[in-house]
Design a protein around this motif. Structure first.
Motif, PDB file in Angstrom:
ATOM      1  N   GLU A 103     -26.249  30.960  53.932  1.00 38.43           N
ATOM      2  CA  GLU A 103     -25.436  30.436  55.025  1.00 38.43           C
ATOM      3  C   GLU A 103     -24.736  29.135  54.653  1.00 38.43           C
ATOM      4  OE1 GLU A 103     -28.173  29.996  58.178  1.00 38.43           O
ATOM      5  OE2 GLU A 103     -28.464  32.154  58.518  1.00 38.43           O
ATOM      6  N   VAL A 104     -25.097  28.551  53.507  1.00 29.49           N
ATOM      7  CA  VAL A 104     -24.532  27.271  53.064  1.00 29.49           C
ATOM      8  C   VAL A 104     -23.506  27.528  51.971  1.00 29.49           C
ATOM      9  CG1 VAL A 104     -25.057  25.000  52.099  1.00 29.49           C
ATOM     10  CG2 VAL A 104     -26.696  26.120  53.620  1.00 29.49           C
ATOM     11  N   ASP A 105     -22.353  26.907  52.075  1.00 27.61           N
ATOM     12  CA  ASP A 105     -21.328  26.994  51.039  1.00 27.61           C
ATOM     13  C   ASP A 105     -21.545  25.864  50.030  1.00 27.61           C
ATOM     14  OD1 ASP A 105     -20.099  29.202  52.195  1.00 27.61           O
ATOM     15  OD2 ASP A 105     -18.812  27.965  53.485  1.00 27.61           O
ATOM     16  N   VAL A 106     -21.699  26.245  48.771  1.00 22.78           N
ATOM     17  CA  VAL A 106     -21.981  25.294  47.702  1.00 22.78           C
ATOM     18  C   VAL A 106     -20.765  25.183  46.796  1.00 22.78           C
ATOM     19  CG1 VAL A 106     -23.490  24.747  45.759  1.00 22.78           C
ATOM     20  CG2 VAL A 106     -24.430  25.844  47.804  1.00 22.78           C
ATOM     21  N   LEU A 127     -31.486  21.617  48.598  1.00 22.25           N
ATOM     22  CA  LEU A 127     -31.161  21.556  50.014  1.00 22.25           C
ATOM     23  C   LEU A 127     -29.861  20.781  50.194  1.00 22.25           C
ATOM     24  CD1 LEU A 127     -34.653  20.829  51.625  1.00 22.25           C
ATOM     25  CD2 LEU A 127     -33.525  23.022  51.275  1.00 22.25           C
ATOM     26  N   PRO A 128     -28.985  21.240  51.075  1.00 26.50           N
ATOM     27  CA  PRO A 128     -27.650  20.617  51.176  1.00 26.50           C
ATOM     28  C   PRO A 128     -27.720  19.186  51.689  1.00 26.50           C
ATOM     29  CG  PRO A 128     -28.002  22.172  52.970  1.00 26.50           C
ATOM     30  CD  PRO A 128     -29.160  22.346  52.029  1.00 26.50           C
ATOM     31  N   LYS A 129     -26.745  18.380  51.241  1.00 24.08           N
ATOM     32  CA  LYS A 129     -26.622  16.996  51.676  1.00 24.08           C
ATOM     33  C   LYS A 129     -25.677  16.927  52.870  1.00 24.08           C
ATOM     34  CE  LYS A 129     -25.177  15.332  47.793  1.00 24.08           C
ATOM     35  NZ  LYS A 129     -24.746  14.330  46.776  1.00 24.08           N
ATOM     36  N   PRO A 130     -25.910  16.005  53.795  1.00 26.71           N
ATOM     37  CA  PRO A 130     -25.024  15.903  54.965  1.00 26.71           C
ATOM     38  C   PRO A 130     -23.661  15.309  54.644  1.00 26.71           C
ATOM     39  CG  PRO A 130     -26.692  14.184  55.034  1.00 26.71           C
ATOM     40  CD  PRO A 130     -27.046  15.071  53.889  1.00 26.71           C
ATOM     41  N   TYR A 131     -23.580  14.531  53.551  1.00 30.67           N
ATOM     42  CA  TYR A 131     -22.325  13.878  53.197  1.00 30.67           C
ATOM     43  C   TYR A 131     -21.988  14.184  51.739  1.00 30.67           C
ATOM     44  CZ  TYR A 131     -23.716  11.279  57.349  1.00 30.67           C
ATOM     45  OH  TYR A 131     -24.132  10.947  58.612  1.00 30.67           O
ATOM     46  N   ALA A 132     -20.697  14.231  51.465  1.00 29.84           N
ATOM     47  CA  ALA A 132     -20.252  14.548  50.104  1.00 29.84           C
ATOM     48  C   ALA A 132     -20.574  13.434  49.129  1.00 29.84           C
ATOM     49  CB  ALA A 132     -18.748  14.842  50.110  1.00 29.84           C
ATOM     50  N   ASN A 133     -20.569  12.178  49.595  1.00 32.74           N
ATOM     51  CA  ASN A 133     -20.853  11.040  48.726  1.00 32.74           C
ATOM     52  C   ASN A 133     -21.387   9.887  49.576  1.00 32.74           C
ATOM     53  OD1 ASN A 133     -18.361   9.633  49.746  1.00 32.74           O
ATOM     54  ND2 ASN A 133     -17.378  11.315  48.616  1.00 32.74           N
ATOM     55  N   ASP A 134     -21.833   8.831  48.915  1.00 32.28           N
ATOM     56  CA  ASP A 134     -22.433   7.698  49.626  1.00 32.28           C
ATOM     57  C   ASP A 134     -21.415   6.978  50.506  1.00 32.28           C
ATOM     58  OD1 ASP A 134     -24.701   8.384  48.311  1.00 32.28           O
ATOM     59  OD2 ASP A 134     -24.692   6.683  46.914  1.00 32.28           O
ATOM     60  N   GLU A 135     -20.172   6.885  50.054  1.00 37.27           N
ATOM     61  CA  GLU A 135     -19.154   6.188  50.833  1.00 37.27           C
ATOM     62  C   GLU A 135     -18.905   6.893  52.163  1.00 37.27           C
ATOM     63  OE1 GLU A 135     -19.076   6.765  47.656  1.00 37.27           O
ATOM     64  OE2 GLU A 135     -19.182   4.696  46.927  1.00 37.27           O
ATOM     65  N   GLN A 136     -18.883   8.210  52.135  1.00 35.53           N
ATOM     66  CA  GLN A 136     -18.705   8.961  53.380  1.00 35.53           C
ATOM     67  C   GLN A 136     -19.886   8.746  54.313  1.00 35.53           C
ATOM     68  OE1 GLN A 136     -18.557  13.228  52.923  1.00 35.53           O
ATOM     69  NE2 GLN A 136     -17.538  13.540  54.887  1.00 35.53           N
ATOM     70  N   GLY A 137     -21.101   8.674  53.740  1.00 38.47           N
ATOM     71  CA  GLY A 137     -22.283   8.431  54.562  1.00 38.47           C
ATOM     72  C   GLY A 137     -22.252   7.059  55.216  1.00 38.47           C
ATOM     73  N   ARG A 138     -21.809   6.040  54.482  1.00 38.22           N
ATOM     74  CA  ARG A 138     -21.718   4.699  55.061  1.00 38.22           C
ATOM     75  C   ARG A 138     -20.636   4.642  56.132  1.00 38.22           C
ATOM     76  NH1 ARG A 138     -22.519   3.366  49.480  1.00 38.22           N
ATOM     77  NH2 ARG A 138     -24.536   2.317  49.156  1.00 38.22           N
ATOM     78  N   ALA A 139     -19.518   5.288  55.884  1.00 38.62           N
ATOM     79  CA  ALA A 139     -18.429   5.267  56.858  1.00 38.62           C
ATOM     80  C   ALA A 139     -18.827   5.940  58.163  1.00 38.62           C
ATOM     81  CB  ALA A 139     -17.197   5.953  56.264  1.00 38.62           C
ATOM     82  N   ALA A 140     -19.686   6.959  58.091  1.00 33.89           N
ATOM     83  CA  ALA A 140     -20.098   7.677  59.294  1.00 33.89           C
ATOM     84  C   ALA A 140     -21.225   6.986  60.037  1.00 33.89           C
ATOM     85  CB  ALA A 140     -20.514   9.099  58.934  1.00 33.89           C
ATOM     86  N   ASN A 141     -21.847   5.968  59.437  1.00 30.03           N
ATOM     87  CA  ASN A 141     -23.002   5.314  60.057  1.00 30.03           C
ATOM     88  C   ASN A 141     -22.836   3.805  60.140  1.00 30.03           C
ATOM     89  OD1 ASN A 141     -25.284   7.557  60.323  1.00 30.03           O
ATOM     90  ND2 ASN A 141     -24.231   7.898  58.372  1.00 30.03           N
ATOM     91  N   GLY A 142     -21.622   3.359  60.327  1.00 24.54           N
ATOM     92  CA  GLY A 142     -21.385   1.940  60.526  1.00 24.54           C
ATOM     93  C   GLY A 142     -21.718   1.071  59.340  1.00 24.54           C
TER      94      GLY A 142
END
Length: 275
Positions: A103-106, A127-142
């Motif tokens: 069900e996951v696209d890799v 297991l899939p990661k929620p964000y493509a990279n660390d910068e995207q993760g920081r941008a989505a979490n303030g």
């Protein structure tokens, strides 16, 4: 200081002794250190059954904990060190995990044309990661990057107890405790202010086996699953330790018997000297 106290005691000058003791107490008080981390509640020690010498992980709890992770924690946190194949026989069957991973696209590649492409996931994938990279993760979490949970139990003091207390410890801040916008009060987090909102709620996850999904039940299950992620070899290690101890015990008994057998003639012999 100790020499002066002994001298004063030998002379019997009680007033001087009292003054010296007061001076020593003042010196100790000045030398004390106040830590900023004291503004935190230390978690209570909880009776985790899987930590016993002859205990193992509860596969039912691991399956429920994985469900909590997928439906709640995986929106922000990753578990990069675990592959789908490692969950076979632990949380799900092979067929269930094949269907789940597909069900996951890799993103894979490059192909023959040198381009990256997407494909359905398979058991060998992480297991899939929620964000493509660390910068995207920081941008989505303030600006705060949600940490990876693969070794989170090992990375925190009193790992299981701390995580359980953190997940269940959200409450209103006490009087006089100012909270910045976007932060939540949790007395188990250093400083008391955490950017992660309360992740669990009663009935937030519907368990497949019908277990009541209270906040404490969800926290207990996901913490046990995270403990397994940090030590997936724990059960096998306990089995091996039992076999090694049995082998050592047999060797010790055989060695003791062999020693008595070889030395018994020398210990029981009688020596007579004749002129």
């Amino acid at each position: 200081m100790a020499y002066r106290l002994r001298s004063l005691l030998s002379q019997g000058n009680k007033a001087a002794v009292a003054a010296s003791v007061a001076a020593l107490s003042g010196t100790v008080t000045v030398a004390s250190v106040t830590f900023l981390s004291d503004d935190v509640v230390h978690p209570a020690e909880l009776p985790w059954e899987h930590l016993g010498l002859f205990s193992s992980y509860d596969c039912g709890a691991l399956r429920r904990g994985f469900q909590v992770y997928r439906q709640v924690c995986a929106t922000c946190h990753s578990i990069e060190q675990i592959h789908y194949r490692e969950l076979v026989g632990v949380t799900h069957t092979t067929d269930e995990l094949i269907e789940m991973s597909s069900e996951v696209d890799v993103v894979d590649g490059p192909n023959d044309e040198g381009e990256m492409f997407e494909r359905p996931g398979k058991l060998a994938d992480r297991l899939p990661k929620p964000y493509a990279n660390d910068e995207q993760g920081r941008a989505a979490n303030g600006g705060a990057l949600p940490p990876d949970l693969s070794l989170m139990v090992k990375a925190r003091h009193a790992g299981q107890d701390y995580l359980f207390s953190l997940l269940t410890g959200y409450c209103e801040p006490p009087a006089g405790k100012p909270m910045m916008a976007g932060l939540y009060y949790n007395p188990y987090f250093p400083g008391g202010a955490i950017a992660m909102p309360p992740p669990l709620s009663d009935g937030g996850v519907e368990y497949e086996d019908g277990t009541p999904s209270t906040i404490s039940q969800q926290a207990k299950d996901v913490v046990e699953f995270l403990n397994w992620c940090s030590e997936p070899e724990a059960d096998e290690r306990k089995k091996n330790a039992g076999q090694y101890m049995m082998a050592i015990a047999f060797t010790a008994i055989a060695t003791g018997y062999y020693k008595r057998f070889k030395w018994s003639p020398y210990k029981t012999r009688s020596i007579t000297y004749l002129k």
